[in-house]
Write a protein that holds these residues in place. Structure first.
Motif, PDB file in Angstrom:
ATOM      1  N   THR A   1       0.802  -1.225   0.000  1.00 18.97           N
ATOM      2  CA  THR A   1       0.000   0.000   0.000  1.00 18.97           C
ATOM      3  C   THR A   1       0.835   1.275   0.000  1.00 18.97           C
ATOM      4  O   THR A   1       0.306   2.350  -0.293  1.00 18.97           O
ATOM      5  N   GLY A   2       2.114   1.172   0.332  1.00 20.32           N
ATOM      6  CA  GLY A   2       2.962   2.355   0.351  1.00 20.32           C
ATOM      7  C   GLY A   2       4.382   2.033  -0.062  1.00 20.32           C
ATOM      8  O   GLY A   2       4.938   1.017   0.359  1.00 20.32           O
TER       9      GLY A   2
ATOM     10  N   GLN B   1       7.577   9.286   4.994  1.00 15.88           N
ATOM     11  CA  GLN B   1       6.452  10.192   4.787  1.00 15.88           C
ATOM     12  C   GLN B   1       5.759   9.910   3.461  1.00 15.88           C
ATOM     13  O   GLN B   1       4.520   9.947   3.367  1.00 15.88           O
ATOM     14  N   ARG B   2       6.547   9.591   2.436  1.00 13.66           N
ATOM     15  CA  ARG B   2       5.959   9.278   1.130  1.00 13.66           C
ATOM     16  C   ARG B   2       5.181   7.970   1.187  1.00 13.66           C
ATOM     17  O   ARG B   2       4.109   7.844   0.585  1.00 13.66           O
ATOM     18  N   ALA B   3       5.713   6.998   1.914  1.00 13.95           N
ATOM     19  CA  ALA B   3       5.010   5.719   2.053  1.00 13.95           C
ATOM     20  C   ALA B   3       3.737   5.887   2.874  1.00 13.95           C
ATOM     21  O   ALA B   3       2.683   5.333   2.532  1.00 13.95           O
ATOM     22  N   TYR B   4       3.813   6.638   3.978  1.00 18.02           N
ATOM     23  CA  TYR B   4       2.620   6.892   4.791  1.00 18.02           C
ATOM     24  C   TYR B   4       1.533   7.563   3.949  1.00 18.02           C
ATOM     25  O   TYR B   4       0.347   7.213   4.028  1.00 18.02           O
ATOM     26  N   SER B   5       1.939   8.549   3.164  1.00 16.63           N
ATOM     27  CA  SER B   5       0.978   9.298   2.360  1.00 16.63           C
ATOM     28  C   SER B   5       0.310   8.397   1.324  1.00 16.63           C
ATOM     29  O   SER B   5      -0.920   8.447   1.141  1.00 16.63           O
ATOM     30  N   GLU B   6       1.098   7.579   0.674  1.00 19.45           N
ATOM     31  CA  GLU B   6       0.548   6.686  -0.348  1.00 19.45           C
ATOM     32  C   GLU B   6      -0.401   5.664   0.276  1.00 19.45           C
ATOM     33  O   GLU B   6      -1.439   5.327  -0.302  1.00 19.45           O
ATOM     34  N   ALA B   7      -0.048   5.162   1.456  1.00 17.73           N
ATOM     35  CA  ALA B   7      -0.887   4.182   2.140  1.00 17.73           C
ATOM     36  C   ALA B   7      -2.044   4.830   2.887  1.00 17.73           C
ATOM     37  O   ALA B   7      -2.946   4.143   3.372  1.00 17.73           O
TER      38      ALA B   7
ATOM     39  N   SER C   1      25.466   5.039   4.783  1.00 21.56           N
ATOM     40  CA  SER C   1      25.204   5.470   6.164  1.00 21.56           C
ATOM     41  C   SER C   1      23.991   6.394   6.204  1.00 21.56           C
ATOM     42  O   SER C   1      23.955   7.365   6.943  1.00 21.56           O
ATOM     43  N   GLY C   2      22.998   6.082   5.365  1.00 15.78           N
ATOM     44  CA  GLY C   2      21.769   6.874   5.304  1.00 15.78           C
ATOM     45  C   GLY C   2      21.603   7.628   4.005  1.00 15.78           C
ATOM     46  O   GLY C   2      20.749   8.513   3.909  1.00 15.78           O
ATOM     47  N   ALA C   3      22.388   7.269   2.981  1.00 18.28           N
ATOM     48  CA  ALA C   3      22.348   8.013   1.722  1.00 18.28           C
ATOM     49  C   ALA C   3      21.170   7.612   0.837  1.00 18.28           C
ATOM     50  O   ALA C   3      20.591   8.449   0.150  1.00 18.28           O
ATOM     51  N   SER C   4      20.821   6.326   0.816  1.00 18.04           N
ATOM     52  CA  SER C   4      19.724   5.829  -0.015  1.00 18.04           C
ATOM     53  C   SER C   4      18.802   4.995   0.867  1.00 18.04           C
ATOM     54  O   SER C   4      19.246   3.988   1.425  1.00 18.04           O
ATOM     55  N   ILE C   5      17.551   5.400   0.990  1.00 21.53           N
ATOM     56  CA  ILE C   5      16.642   4.706   1.900  1.00 21.53           C
ATOM     57  C   ILE C   5      15.288   4.494   1.240  1.00 21.53           C
ATOM     58  O   ILE C   5      14.718   5.398   0.622  1.00 21.53           O
ATOM     59  N   LEU C   6      14.795   3.245   1.371  1.00 19.85           N
ATOM     60  CA  LEU C   6      13.492   2.884   0.810  1.00 19.85           C
ATOM     61  C   LEU C   6      12.600   2.338   1.924  1.00 19.85           C
ATOM     62  O   LEU C   6      13.045   1.536   2.746  1.00 19.85           O
ATOM     63  N   THR C   7      11.355   2.794   1.928  1.00 17.64           N
ATOM     64  CA  THR C   7      10.394   2.383   2.934  1.00 17.64           C
ATOM     65  C   THR C   7       9.170   1.807   2.241  1.00 17.64           C
ATOM     66  O   THR C   7       8.662   2.392   1.271  1.00 17.64           O
ATOM     67  N   HIS C   8       8.695   0.653   2.738  1.00 17.83           N
ATOM     68  CA  HIS C   8       7.522   0.020   2.155  1.00 17.83           C
ATOM     69  C   HIS C   8       6.508  -0.335   3.236  1.00 17.83           C
ATOM     70  O   HIS C   8       6.902  -0.751   4.343  1.00 17.83           O
ATOM     71  N   ILE C   9       5.256  -0.185   2.908  1.00 21.27           N
ATOM     72  CA  ILE C   9       4.162  -0.532   3.809  1.00 21.27           C
ATOM     73  C   ILE C   9       3.336  -1.632   3.142  1.00 21.27           C
ATOM     74  O   ILE C   9       2.933  -1.503   1.978  1.00 21.27           O
ATOM     75  N   ILE C  10       3.112  -2.694   3.880  1.00 18.04           N
ATOM     76  CA  ILE C  10       2.415  -3.877   3.367  1.00 18.04           C
ATOM     77  C   ILE C  10       1.308  -4.234   4.344  1.00 18.04           C
ATOM     78  O   ILE C  10       1.522  -4.205   5.566  1.00 18.04           O
ATOM     79  N   GLN C  11       0.136  -4.589   3.834  1.00 21.27           N
ATOM     80  CA  GLN C  11      -0.944  -4.893   4.750  1.00 21.27           C
ATOM     81  C   GLN C  11      -1.853  -5.982   4.218  1.00 21.27           C
ATOM     82  O   GLN C  11      -1.838  -6.316   3.028  1.00 21.27           O
ATOM     83  N   ILE C  12      -2.630  -6.546   5.108  1.00 20.94           N
ATOM     84  CA  ILE C  12      -3.584  -7.579   4.754  1.00 20.94           C
ATOM     85  C   ILE C  12      -4.639  -6.983   3.815  1.00 20.94           C
ATOM     86  O   ILE C  12      -5.081  -5.857   3.996  1.00 20.94           O
ATOM     87  N   ILE C  13      -5.032  -7.759   2.835  1.00 20.43           N
ATOM     88  CA  ILE C  13      -6.043  -7.303   1.873  1.00 20.43           C
ATOM     89  C   ILE C  13      -7.411  -7.188   2.566  1.00 20.43           C
ATOM     90  O   ILE C  13      -7.810  -8.101   3.267  1.00 20.43           O
TER      91      ILE C  13
END
Length: 383
Positions: free
Chosen positions: A233-234, A261-267, A371-383
């Motif tokens: 979802t994010g 923040q981008r993942a939270y917003s998308e989800a 050391s924090g240069a490239s970071i990816l965040t994902h949000i996954i949830q039950i359908i």
């Protein structure tokens, strides 16, 4: 944009696989994901890997893995230092969401233990700034030690205040058959461990290893009735300066904040709705910084969550590293981001046994490169 789901997961044990090749490990995880999904094929293969060219003397890894498993479609390697797995996963998501593909396999794989420790240390250091950090002879653990030392000075924490992060990771790993270090540790062991780069000791640092993890992703609309499917979802990605000294706030992971923040917003959710967090605990200081950047703790107060028992799977406010994290599951760098995804799916399916988070519906992963240069965040949830 189409919604995307994960329908299959696979992984190998993180270990010293002396008698196995990088292609063999990747193939095992891919076939396991296909079997889990009940499928026999996919349209494209995205491989996350950092070190194949430096340690295994093998570039063109996408073609190597495709050849090994008998796949003739699109296959590419994606490199983003220790966040290579997360970057490959995001590439797969975008391909499915855009409508370009209807199925994609994403695999993260790394083969690290065949090389001498000094060679591995040098290879990992290439994730730092070669002109302004590597040129000065500092190692990757050295950079994190500088960050941790400054953090302790600024906020008044003692080294032992970080112990709960490692103790929690090891306690959870004892229930993970794929973990590199599946045994508990004590506070005395944490405090008296061999020093690597002050204040980081062996119990603050994650171990390298060989391993592979894979996920099969498809459009959500095609699998709504699949009981093993979960929804992505994010998805958020961000970068910061590659060198630590160039950052306006070296003790704040700006890229973690932005990607979250981008993942939270998308989800369309808030941090308070996250049931568990598979964070990137390459070093214990990164656990504290990630929790702060993602809105689970105030700046400078990350260790408080561990000290107050808020990070454990049983009753914690924000359980982290529920299968051992990088610290105890192990850190095969290019594969780590996909291990986090696989473990999140296991939690949402209710497959984690003694470390199952009760009524878990929404999980988050965060994969850090450098050391924090490239970071990816994902949000996954039950359908």
């Amino acid at each position: 944009m189409r919604k995307v789901a994960i329908i299959g997961i696979g992984q190998t044990k993180v270990d010293e696989h002396w008698n196995r090749t990088i292609r063999d490990l990747a193939g095992e995880a891919i076939f396991a994901a296909l079997q889990d999904a009940g499928r026999e094929e996919f349209e494209a293969l995205f491989s996350g890997n950092m070190l194949s060219g430096l340690i295994d003397q093998q570039n063109n890894l996408g073609a190597v893995i495709a050849d090994w498993i008998g796949f003739k479609g699109e296959s590419i390697k994606i490199e983003s230092a220790c966040s290579s797995g997360g970057a490959a996963f995001r590439a797969g998501i975008m391909a499915i969401a855009s409508g370009e593909l209807d199925s994609a396999m994403v695999v993260g794989v790394e083969k690290m233990t065949d090389a001498a420790p000094t060679e591995v240390t040098s290879a990992l250091a290439t994730a730092a700034d070669s002109d302004w950090e590597l040129e000065q002879g500092i190692s990757f653990v050295g950079l994190n030690a500088l960050i941790m030392r400054r953090y302790m000075h600024e906020y008044g924490w003692k080294h032992e205040d970080f112990a709960p992060f490692s103790l929690n990771a090891h306690a959870n790993a004892t229930h993970n058959p794929n973990a590199r270090l599946p045994y508990p540790i004590t506070l005395d062991q944490f405090n008296n461990a061999h020093m690597v780069a002050t204040p980081i000791n062996l119990m603050d640092a994650s171990p390298i290893g060989d391993g592979a993890a894979a996920v099969l992703i498809v459009p959500l609309e095609n699998v709504r009735d699949n009981k093993g499917a979960v929804q992505i979802t994010g998805s958020g990605a961000a970068t910061d300066t590659i060198s630590v000294h160039s950052r306006k706030a070296p003790l704040f992971l700006q890229a973690a904040y932005l990607s979250a923040q981008r993942a939270y917003s998308e989800a369309n959710i808030t941090p308070q709705q996250i049931d568990f967090f598979e964070l990137h605990d390459a070093f214990s200081i990164m656990s504290a910084l990630s929790l702060e950047a993602c809105g689970f703790a105030e700046r400078g107060q990350g260790p408080r969550l561990g000290l107050d028992n808020e990070i454990t799977p049983k009753g914690g406010r924000i359980p982290i590293c529920t299968r051992g994290g990088l610290k105890a599951r192990g850190h095969p760098v290019g594969a780590t981001g996909i291990y986090q995804i696989v473990e999140t799916v296991q939690q949402l399916r209710g497959e984690c046994g003694e470390t199952q988070v009760a009524a878990a519906k929404i999980g988050m992963t965060q994969n850090i490169g450098g050391s924090g240069a490239s970071i990816l965040t994902h949000i996954i949830q039950i359908i």
